[in-house]
Scaffold this active site. Structure first.
Site, PDB file in Angstrom:
ATOM      1  N   ASP A 120       1.023  -1.281   0.105  1.00 31.01           N
ATOM      2  CA  ASP A 120      -0.080   0.007   0.185  1.00 31.01           C
ATOM      3  C   ASP A 120       0.822   1.311  -0.097  1.00 31.01           C
ATOM      4  O   ASP A 120       2.026   1.207   0.402  1.00 31.01           O
ATOM      5  CB  ASP A 120      -0.815  -0.037   0.978  1.00 31.01           C
ATOM      6  CG  ASP A 120      -2.016   0.763   1.262  1.00 31.01           C
ATOM      7  OD1 ASP A 120      -2.149   1.587  -0.023  1.00 31.01           O
ATOM      8  OD2 ASP A 120      -2.544   1.356   2.168  1.00 31.01           O
ATOM      9  N   GLY A 173       0.362   5.431  -4.416  1.00 27.11           N
ATOM     10  CA  GLY A 173      -0.677   6.706  -4.924  1.00 27.11           C
ATOM     11  C   GLY A 173      -0.025   7.788  -4.202  1.00 27.11           C
ATOM     12  O   GLY A 173       0.255   8.683  -4.896  1.00 27.11           O
ATOM     13  N   ARG A 210      -0.210   8.930 -10.522  1.00 31.22           N
ATOM     14  CA  ARG A 210      -0.243   7.767  -9.660  1.00 31.22           C
ATOM     15  C   ARG A 210       0.500   6.555 -10.170  1.00 31.22           C
ATOM     16  O   ARG A 210       1.060   5.553  -9.437  1.00 31.22           O
ATOM     17  CB  ARG A 210      -1.849   7.089  -9.094  1.00 31.22           C
ATOM     18  CG  ARG A 210      -2.564   8.275  -8.573  1.00 31.22           C
ATOM     19  CD  ARG A 210      -4.112   8.002  -8.236  1.00 31.22           C
ATOM     20  NE  ARG A 210      -4.249   6.664  -7.647  1.00 31.22           N
ATOM     21  CZ  ARG A 210      -4.077   6.303  -6.315  1.00 31.22           C
ATOM     22  NH1 ARG A 210      -3.921   7.370  -5.387  1.00 31.22           N
ATOM     23  NH2 ARG A 210      -4.295   5.246  -5.957  1.00 31.22           N
ATOM     24  N   ASN A 249     -10.366  -2.806  -6.940  1.00 34.49           N
ATOM     25  CA  ASN A 249      -9.610  -2.173  -7.569  1.00 34.49           C
ATOM     26  C   ASN A 249     -10.035  -1.463  -9.004  1.00 34.49           C
ATOM     27  O   ASN A 249      -9.437  -0.741  -9.678  1.00 34.49           O
ATOM     28  CB  ASN A 249      -8.091  -2.307  -7.773  1.00 34.49           C
ATOM     29  CG  ASN A 249      -7.483  -2.351  -6.417  1.00 34.49           C
ATOM     30  OD1 ASN A 249      -6.419  -3.104  -5.972  1.00 34.49           O
ATOM     31  ND2 ASN A 249      -7.884  -1.398  -5.496  1.00 34.49           N
ATOM     32  N   TRP A 250     -10.919  -2.266  -9.564  1.00 36.47           N
ATOM     33  CA  TRP A 250     -11.480  -2.203 -10.876  1.00 36.47           C
ATOM     34  C   TRP A 250     -12.383  -1.003 -10.878  1.00 36.47           C
ATOM     35  O   TRP A 250     -12.374  -0.176 -11.870  1.00 36.47           O
ATOM     36  CB  TRP A 250     -12.560  -3.297 -11.369  1.00 36.47           C
ATOM     37  CG  TRP A 250     -11.819  -4.599 -11.481  1.00 36.47           C
ATOM     38  CD1 TRP A 250     -11.952  -5.656 -10.621  1.00 36.47           C
ATOM     39  CD2 TRP A 250     -10.922  -5.061 -12.565  1.00 36.47           C
ATOM     40  NE1 TRP A 250     -11.243  -6.510 -11.175  1.00 36.47           N
ATOM     41  CE2 TRP A 250     -10.554  -6.412 -12.069  1.00 36.47           C
ATOM     42  CE3 TRP A 250     -10.446  -4.458 -13.471  1.00 36.47           C
ATOM     43  CZ2 TRP A 250      -9.849  -7.074 -13.098  1.00 36.47           C
ATOM     44  CZ3 TRP A 250      -9.463  -5.103 -14.590  1.00 36.47           C
ATOM     45  CH2 TRP A 250      -9.380  -6.302 -14.278  1.00 36.47           C
ATOM     46  N   ARG A 303      -6.012  -1.489   8.352  1.00 37.46           N
ATOM     47  CA  ARG A 303      -7.118  -2.145   7.785  1.00 37.46           C
ATOM     48  C   ARG A 303      -6.765  -3.355   7.321  1.00 37.46           C
ATOM     49  O   ARG A 303      -5.440  -3.422   6.735  1.00 37.46           O
ATOM     50  CB  ARG A 303      -7.465  -1.228   6.608  1.00 37.46           C
ATOM     51  CG  ARG A 303      -8.561  -0.252   6.994  1.00 37.46           C
ATOM     52  CD  ARG A 303      -9.368   0.292   5.665  1.00 37.46           C
ATOM     53  NE  ARG A 303      -8.184   0.702   4.561  1.00 37.46           N
ATOM     54  CZ  ARG A 303      -7.868   2.142   4.828  1.00 37.46           C
ATOM     55  NH1 ARG A 303      -8.192   2.897   5.859  1.00 37.46           N
ATOM     56  NH2 ARG A 303      -7.090   2.671   3.902  1.00 37.46           N
TER      57      ARG A 303
HETATM   58  C1  FPP Z   1      -2.140   0.277  -3.244  1.00 39.63           C
HETATM   59  O1  FPP Z   1      -1.558   1.185  -3.198  1.00 39.63           O
HETATM   60  C2  FPP Z   1      -1.525  -0.642  -4.456  1.00 39.63           C
HETATM   61  C3  FPP Z   1      -2.153  -1.041  -5.597  1.00 39.63           C
HETATM   62  C4  FPP Z   1      -3.512  -1.053  -5.784  1.00 39.63           C
HETATM   63  C5  FPP Z   1      -1.328  -1.765  -6.765  1.00 39.63           C
HETATM   64  C6  FPP Z   1      -0.259  -2.600  -5.927  1.00 39.63           C
HETATM   65  C7  FPP Z   1       0.775  -2.985  -7.140  1.00 39.63           C
HETATM   66  C8  FPP Z   1       1.888  -2.924  -7.306  1.00 39.63           C
HETATM   67  C9  FPP Z   1       2.854  -2.721  -6.263  1.00 39.63           C
HETATM   68  C10 FPP Z   1       2.677  -3.176  -8.637  1.00 39.63           C
HETATM   69  C11 FPP Z   1       3.401  -4.336  -8.763  1.00 39.63           C
HETATM   70  C12 FPP Z   1       2.744  -5.690  -8.607  1.00 39.63           C
HETATM   71  C13 FPP Z   1       2.869  -6.619  -9.585  1.00 39.63           C
HETATM   72  C14 FPP Z   1       2.603  -7.864  -9.339  1.00 39.63           C
HETATM   73  C15 FPP Z   1       4.006  -6.190 -10.735  1.00 39.63           C
HETATM   74  P1  FPP Z   1      -2.680   2.407  -3.540  1.00 39.63           P
HETATM   75  O2  FPP Z   1      -2.589   3.138  -5.125  1.00 39.63           O
HETATM   76  O3  FPP Z   1      -3.858   2.412  -3.062  1.00 39.63           O
HETATM   77  O4  FPP Z   1      -1.674   3.861  -2.654  1.00 39.63           O
HETATM   78  P2  FPP Z   1      -2.603   4.973  -1.865  1.00 39.63           P
HETATM   79  O5  FPP Z   1      -3.321   4.303  -0.724  1.00 39.63           O
HETATM   80  O6  FPP Z   1      -1.224   5.805  -1.572  1.00 39.63           O
HETATM   81  O7  FPP Z   1      -3.365   5.709  -2.929  1.00 39.63           O
END
Ligand code: FPP
Length: 250
Positions: free
Chosen positions: A30, A33, A43, A78-79, A204
């Site tokens: 996590d 972003g 992002r 996430n979609w 969470r």
């Molecule tokens: C959550 O951070 C992260 C994700 C939804 C994507 C995770 C994917 C990767 C780390 C890419 C690598 C994976 C592979 C298999 C190549 P967030 O975007 O929700 O962050 P935020 O909470 O700061 O917005």
């Protein structure tokens, strides 16, 4: 290739021989972003950097002797993200899966996908199947990549499959117990996670391994995933080793 180039942590090594390691580690990757936002970047730049961290930490887990690693890469929820962000994540998964086919050979890593593959494009599904097939006879760490994974969805799927098997007489309702349910989950045959690490400071579970995490130790770390270092993994493993696990006993 530059996409997954190793960085300054290349030579990091920690002596973890004095601690009890978890067998199965889960990571909720996590903070991509926020990492990008803080730098005024889109992002998708955070996800790209997160992918580098993922690669580095996966290899490091295998090196230190973790037997199972489950990473949360894309949830059933996430979609709902903007199409542009979803597209860039799919692109990232594709490049990663193309490279992983040859690259994880040397690291002896067995790759599995947990989640519903059917929502991904044909070429991505094909790459997932090829990665699973070509790595299945290796003997090293099992890497579960959770993609289009949601634990509630996983449980619904398990319940439906159990009902179907009861109906067809393959099992009887008296066979239904905790271990049978575990064997209808994507993680069938694997031990439950001992430790789940969540970087980025959020407290969470986000629909991750709800059944499997009944007695898992949680370590929340105040680092965004792209900033996560091998030394942060060492720290999480040390924190874990000081926990007293009682499984509801005394
Ligand atoms: C959550 O951070 C992260 C994700 C939804 C994507 C995770 C994917 C990767 C780390 C890419 C690598 C994976 C592979 C298999 C190549 P967030 O975007 O929700 O962050 P935020 O909470 O700061 O917005």
């Amino acid at each position: 290739m530059a996409f997954f180039s190793r960085n300054k942590e290349e030579n990091h090594s920690a002596d973890l021989s004095d601690i009890q390691l978890p067998v199965h580690v889960g990571i909720i990757m996590d903070g991509n972003g926020r990492w990008a936002k803080r730098r005024g970047l889109p992002r998708k730049a955070g996800h790209s950097e997160g992918a580098k961290t993922f690669r580095k930490i996966t290899r490091y887990c295998s090196e230190v002797g973790i037997k199972y690693l489950t990473v949360y890469a894309f949830s059933t929820e996430n979609w709902k993200r903007p199409q542009d962000e979803v597209n860039s994540l799919m692109k990232l998964f594709k490049s990663y899966l193309e490279e992983a086919l040859s690259d994880f050979k040397d690291d002896d890593i067995i790759v599995k996908f947990i989640g519903d593959k059917s929502h991904f494009t044909e070429d991505l599904q094909q790459l997932m199947i090829e990665n699973e097939g070509s790595s299945k006879n290796r003997s090293g760490m099992v890497l579960n990549i959770a993609m289009n994974y949601g634990s509630r969805d996983e449980i619904v799927r398990a319940v439906k499959n159990i009902c179907a098997d009861v109906k067809q007489g393959k099992i009887s309702d008296s066979d239904i117990n905790e271990s049978l349910i575990s064997n209808y989950l994507y993680t069938a045959g694997q031990p439950d996670p001992d430790l789940i690490i969540r970087p980025s400071g959020e407290y969470r579970i986000s629909n991750f391994m709800l059944w499997q995490a009944a007695y898992t130790e949680f370590v929340i770390m105040n680092k965004l995933w792209p900033d996560f270092q091998k030394s942060d993994l060492d720290e999480a493993l040390r924190i874990y080793s000081h926990r007293s696990r009682r499984y509801g006993g005394v």
